[in-house]
Design an enzyme around this catalytic site. Structure first.
Site, PDB file in Angstrom:
ATOM      1  N   ARG A  52       0.987  -1.035   0.663  1.00 37.39           N
ATOM      2  CA  ARG A  52      -0.542  -0.075  -0.063  1.00 37.39           C
ATOM      3  C   ARG A  52       0.960   1.123   0.180  1.00 37.39           C
ATOM      4  O   ARG A  52       2.045   1.670   1.068  1.00 37.39           O
ATOM      5  CB  ARG A  52      -1.324   0.088   1.368  1.00 37.39           C
ATOM      6  CG  ARG A  52      -2.203  -1.068   1.445  1.00 37.39           C
ATOM      7  CD  ARG A  52      -2.863  -1.141   2.336  1.00 37.39           C
ATOM      8  NE  ARG A  52      -3.351  -1.993   1.976  1.00 37.39           N
ATOM      9  CZ  ARG A  52      -4.342  -2.297   3.500  1.00 37.39           C
ATOM     10  NH1 ARG A  52      -4.579  -1.507   4.966  1.00 37.39           N
ATOM     11  NH2 ARG A  52      -5.483  -3.734   3.700  1.00 37.39           N
ATOM     12  N   SER A 151      -7.691  -1.505   1.090  1.00 36.73           N
ATOM     13  CA  SER A 151      -9.235  -1.454   2.114  1.00 36.73           C
ATOM     14  C   SER A 151      -9.407   0.043   3.000  1.00 36.73           C
ATOM     15  O   SER A 151     -10.290   0.139   2.478  1.00 36.73           O
ATOM     16  CB  SER A 151      -7.626  -2.597   3.575  1.00 36.73           C
ATOM     17  OG  SER A 151      -9.080  -2.850   4.397  1.00 36.73           O
ATOM     18  N   HIS A 152      -9.592   0.421   4.493  1.00 41.08           N
ATOM     19  CA  HIS A 152     -10.096   1.435   5.037  1.00 41.08           C
ATOM     20  C   HIS A 152      -9.045   2.469   4.751  1.00 41.08           C
ATOM     21  O   HIS A 152     -10.222   3.371   5.162  1.00 41.08           O
ATOM     22  CB  HIS A 152     -10.052   0.925   6.862  1.00 41.08           C
ATOM     23  CG  HIS A 152      -8.702   0.527   6.761  1.00 41.08           C
ATOM     24  ND1 HIS A 152      -8.397  -0.879   6.732  1.00 41.08           N
ATOM     25  CD2 HIS A 152      -8.253   0.759   7.652  1.00 41.08           C
ATOM     26  CE1 HIS A 152      -6.789  -0.739   7.418  1.00 41.08           C
ATOM     27  NE2 HIS A 152      -6.892   1.030   8.106  1.00 41.08           N
ATOM     28  N   ASP A 326     -16.181  -1.609   5.170  1.00 44.59           N
ATOM     29  CA  ASP A 326     -15.157  -0.914   4.824  1.00 44.59           C
ATOM     30  C   ASP A 326     -14.823  -0.251   3.068  1.00 44.59           C
ATOM     31  O   ASP A 326     -16.212  -0.841   2.354  1.00 44.59           O
ATOM     32  CB  ASP A 326     -13.736  -0.410   5.194  1.00 44.59           C
ATOM     33  CG  ASP A 326     -13.182  -2.215   4.687  1.00 44.59           C
ATOM     34  OD1 ASP A 326     -13.876  -3.099   4.249  1.00 44.59           O
ATOM     35  OD2 ASP A 326     -11.567  -2.784   4.966  1.00 44.59           O
ATOM     36  N   ASP A 328     -13.022  -1.884   1.395  1.00 46.51           N
ATOM     37  CA  ASP A 328     -13.227  -3.367  -0.266  1.00 46.51           C
ATOM     38  C   ASP A 328     -13.805  -4.638   1.364  1.00 46.51           C
ATOM     39  O   ASP A 328     -14.100  -5.850   0.247  1.00 46.51           O
ATOM     40  CB  ASP A 328     -11.755  -4.242  -0.011  1.00 46.51           C
ATOM     41  CG  ASP A 328     -10.928  -4.712   1.326  1.00 46.51           C
ATOM     42  OD1 ASP A 328     -11.267  -4.102   2.336  1.00 46.51           O
ATOM     43  OD2 ASP A 328     -10.301  -5.591   1.830  1.00 46.51           O
ATOM     44  N   ASP A 330     -14.567  -5.764   3.500  1.00 43.14           N
ATOM     45  CA  ASP A 330     -13.917  -7.151   4.444  1.00 43.14           C
ATOM     46  C   ASP A 330     -14.842  -6.873   6.176  1.00 43.14           C
ATOM     47  O   ASP A 330     -14.445  -7.555   6.828  1.00 43.14           O
ATOM     48  CB  ASP A 330     -12.838  -7.672   4.050  1.00 43.14           C
ATOM     49  CG  ASP A 330     -11.294  -7.130   4.197  1.00 43.14           C
ATOM     50  OD1 ASP A 330     -11.641  -5.793   4.595  1.00 43.14           O
ATOM     51  OD2 ASP A 330     -10.407  -7.001   4.254  1.00 43.14           O
ATOM     52  N   ARG A 331     -14.840  -5.630   5.732  1.00 41.38           N
ATOM     53  CA  ARG A 331     -14.434  -5.216   7.589  1.00 41.38           C
ATOM     54  C   ARG A 331     -15.927  -4.732   8.048  1.00 41.38           C
ATOM     55  O   ARG A 331     -16.652  -4.809   7.306  1.00 41.38           O
ATOM     56  CB  ARG A 331     -13.358  -4.037   7.824  1.00 41.38           C
ATOM     57  CG  ARG A 331     -12.354  -4.107   8.249  1.00 41.38           C
ATOM     58  CD  ARG A 331     -10.739  -3.523   8.784  1.00 41.38           C
ATOM     59  NE  ARG A 331      -9.734  -3.852   7.885  1.00 41.38           N
ATOM     60  CZ  ARG A 331      -8.695  -2.977   8.643  1.00 41.38           C
ATOM     61  NH1 ARG A 331      -8.854  -2.594   9.322  1.00 41.38           N
ATOM     62  NH2 ARG A 331      -7.411  -3.280   8.484  1.00 41.38           N
ATOM     63  N   THR A 394      -1.528 -10.460  13.830  1.00 45.45           N
ATOM     64  CA  THR A 394      -2.284 -10.093  12.988  1.00 45.45           C
ATOM     65  C   THR A 394      -2.227 -10.265  11.955  1.00 45.45           C
ATOM     66  O   THR A 394      -1.185 -10.256  11.049  1.00 45.45           O
ATOM     67  CB  THR A 394      -2.427  -7.741  13.649  1.00 45.45           C
ATOM     68  OG1 THR A 394      -2.798  -8.509  14.714  1.00 45.45           O
ATOM     69  CG2 THR A 394      -3.388  -7.813  12.577  1.00 45.45           C
ATOM     70  N   SER A 415      -9.801  -4.962  14.442  1.00 44.03           N
ATOM     71  CA  SER A 415      -9.774  -4.464  13.786  1.00 44.03           C
ATOM     72  C   SER A 415     -11.317  -4.959  12.286  1.00 44.03           C
ATOM     73  O   SER A 415     -11.180  -4.438  11.519  1.00 44.03           O
ATOM     74  CB  SER A 415      -8.927  -3.769  12.741  1.00 44.03           C
ATOM     75  OG  SER A 415      -8.307  -5.391  12.489  1.00 44.03           O
ATOM     76  N   LYS A 426     -11.855 -11.971   5.680  1.00 43.90           N
ATOM     77  CA  LYS A 426     -12.765 -11.109   6.233  1.00 43.90           C
ATOM     78  C   LYS A 426     -13.678 -11.105   5.718  1.00 43.90           C
ATOM     79  O   LYS A 426     -13.312 -10.430   4.467  1.00 43.90           O
ATOM     80  CB  LYS A 426     -12.021 -10.838   7.813  1.00 43.90           C
ATOM     81  CG  LYS A 426     -11.224  -9.571   6.894  1.00 43.90           C
ATOM     82  CD  LYS A 426     -10.627  -8.821   7.706  1.00 43.90           C
ATOM     83  CE  LYS A 426      -9.409  -7.901   7.128  1.00 43.90           C
ATOM     84  NZ  LYS A 426      -7.891  -7.815   7.988  1.00 43.90           N
TER      85      LYS A 426
END
Length: 608
Positions: A52, A151-152, A326, A328, A330-331, A394, A415, A426
């Site tokens: 990232r 992601s987020h 989020d 993508d 997954d959260r 993690t 998270s 996730k």
């Protein structure tokens, strides 16, 4: 400057596009495969969830190309030549350009076919599902995937982009592969690309056929939601959830934060489950997430938080249930009416109710697992239900190993990540459907009258049964990397101090003694691999914990995460305000770490 070495792979490709689902027949120009000279670019080490960086970094000459070629070079030949590769992501800025680049590089590296979600959109859990479940028209199965997401993290020309590779099990590449990728980025001299291959129209469903030196090469653009929806319907009892949503006593709200979850929300919640379209917030995917921060927490999901009766401007008549995703998807964040469910409690409650409420788990759970910083609420459930339990570093790949070995059914991390062994990522929408299933199960006899069992009721009953883990997380984002390392080094040094408890008592006399302190190290029970330096822990005699960790999910600087946990078994004391209950430990953590002294920060960026 790019140098094209024209004496290599100078073969022409003849291109024909097949008519699929109203796509018109098109004849496209020939193209050539070129070998392009390059050189290493510093800083391409994948973090816990891929590489990232800011968009401006990714758009530098050779940057994305080097990483993609280094990934192909890290894989065995049979996973590249003749393989099927998924390429999609959360739709953030630069995704469409990156997809075209990866398609051209895949063709040049001998990949047989590339699958792309329509408009380049696939949630991270949907990519995992597609890799594991989808069968192409020719009987093909995916060998792996490039997921384009940060992601987020925010999106846009001045914000973040990311890329990660997932394996044939649908899960993130293990450290053995990501280490090879990084080593390859440090020695790369060339990459292969079919530069003259015309861009594929990824807005239209259909298959484009090409012919090249390795034989046929196809690009299959398919509906982003169908495979994932089919999988969700095989896991949950959609009919019982429909009854819950149809009840006049129940109301619902879902916020996609303009992320890729919007590509699934209407299909699942409105078309399949019968929710009103007005119950969906920010469900149009946007390249910049509408200018917002697509992180489903109490700080960034402000509109949902207000709608649910919380925050600075709470609505007066909030729905019974709310959730957010989020970038993508997954959260997840779960909310009841004027009530926030911590992610640590959420996974524990799902595990405690899964067998009764979710058909997929009706024969029992194989085991449960959590990330080390996540509260021990799941541990207590596992002990009570006599389940196998694992504490891992993690990173979702650690859960994947356990799942592949048949050791884990439900897992989660603090998270806002929750999931199960249906895929190897996730899964935010899965978590929402799990909670709706639990609510439907608890209310199966009173939807036509009687009091609704609410989200708050379920959580408080869980605390009464298993005890409460008061929990908070402080995030210090974009801290100077040197300062962040100073904090961690100071904390490690303190662990060996014989006066550590004297020091703590000098800060707060009402805090228990430290029973042990260490840097978390994990030996994988499946493959025996060892992961060191996974976070600094202070474990107190009463079950309290302080955990300090540097996060690998940011794009620049460093993020220090501080986790604070207090366990309360006495059911008469589980209703305290969380910040009040945690205040003594917070005081100890900040003064023990000398956070402000080292970082210059008087307060965290985000408190969860």
């Amino acid at each position: 400057m790019i140098h094209l070495i024209k004496d290599s792979l100078n073969a022409s490709f003849v291109v024909v596009r097949r008519v699929v689902e109203r796509r018109e027949l098109q004849v496209m120009a020939n193209f050539k495969v070129n070998r392009v000279e390059s050189s290493p670019i510093e800083g391409q080490k994948p973090g816990t969830s891929g590489l990232r960086k800011k968009v401006k970094v990714f758009t530098q000459p050779h940057y994305l190309h080097n990483f993609v070629q280094s990934t192909f070079n890290a894989l065995s030949a049979e996973k590249v030549k003749g393989s099927t590769l998924v390429v999609s992501g959360d739709g953030r800025y630069y995704s469409k350009d990156a997809i075209q680049i990866i398609i051209k590089m895949a063709a040049a590296n001998g990949v047989r076919r590339v699958w792309v979600g329509q408009n380049g959109l696939l949630s991270t859990p949907a990519v995992s599902a597609v890799v594991r479940e989808r069968v192409g028209a020719d009987g093909s199965k995916a060998n792996g995937a490039f997921i384009l997401t940060a992601s987020h993290n925010p999106g846009g020309p001045n914000e973040d982009f990311g890329i990660k590779y997932n394996m044939e099990n649908g899960g993130p590449a293990p450290e053995g592969i990501t280490d090879k990728i990084f080593e390859n980025t440090k020695i790369i001299k060339e990459y292969f690309i079919a530069e003259d291959l015309p861009d594929v129209d990824i807005s239209a469903i259909g298959i484009s056929n090409f012919s090249g030196p390795d034989g046929q090469f196809d690009v299959d653009v398919f509906d982003s939601a169908s495979d994932y929806v089919k999988l969700m319907k095989s896991i949950f009892d959609f009919q019982s959830i429909q009854k819950l949503i149809a009840s006049p006593q129940f109301s619902f709200c879902y916020d996609a934060l303009h992320g890729v979850a919007g590509a699934y929300a209407k299909r699942i919640f409105v078309e399949e489950l019968g929710a009103k379209e007005s119950s969906l917030l920010n469900c149009v995917p946007k390249e910049d997430f509408g200018g917002g921060h697509p992180d489903p927490n109490l700080t960034y999901a402000k509109e949902l938080v207000s709608r649910m009766g919380l925050g600075k401007n709470p609505d007066s008549n909030p729905p019974e249930f709310g959730a957010a995703a989020d970038g993508d998807a997954d959260r997840n964040m779960i909310l009841g009416k004027r009530f926030f469910v911590t992610p640590s409690d959420s996974v524990a409650i799902i595990a405690a109710n899964a067998v009764q409420a979710i058909p997929y788990f009706s024969s029992g759970l194989k085991g449960v697992a959590r990330s080390m910083p996540t509260s021990a609420a799941l541990d207590v459930v596992a002990t009570s239900l006599n389940l196998k339990f694992f504490e891992v570093p993690t990173g979702w790949k650690f859960f994947g190993n356990l799942m592949d070995a048949g050791l884990c059914s439900v897992c989660g991390e603090e998270s806002f990540g929750t999931g199960s062994d249906h895929i190897r990522e996730k899964d935010g929408i899965w978590a929402v459907l799990a909670w709706l299933s639990i609510l439907a199960h608890k209310n199966k006899d009173n939807l036509n009258g009687g009091n609704l069992v609410t989200v708050e009721d379920i959580v408080k009953q869980h605390w009464a049964t298993f005890g409460r883990h008061y929990y908070t997380r402080y995030d210090y984002e974009n801290v100077d990397a040197g300062a962040a390392k100073e904090v961690m080094a100071h904390l490690v040094k303190l662990q060996s101090s014989v006066t550590i408890n004297t020091t703590i008592k000098g800060i707060r006399s009402d805090v228990a003694d430290v029973a042990s302190a260490d840097e978390f190290e994990y030996k994988d029970p499946v493959d025996g691999s060892i992961s060191k330096n996974q976070g600094i822990r202070y474990l107190f005699e009463d079950g309290s914990r302080l955990v300090f960790r540097l996060s690998g999910t940011g794009s620049e600087g460093a993020t220090i995460r501080l986790y604070i946990e207090q366990y309360e078994k006495d059911s008469s004391k589980t209703g305290r305000d969380s910040q009040e209950a945690l205040a003594p430990l917070v005081d100890v953590a900040l003064k023990l770490s000398k956070m402000e002294e080292h970082t210059g920060r008087s307060a965290p960026t985000v408190i969860t």
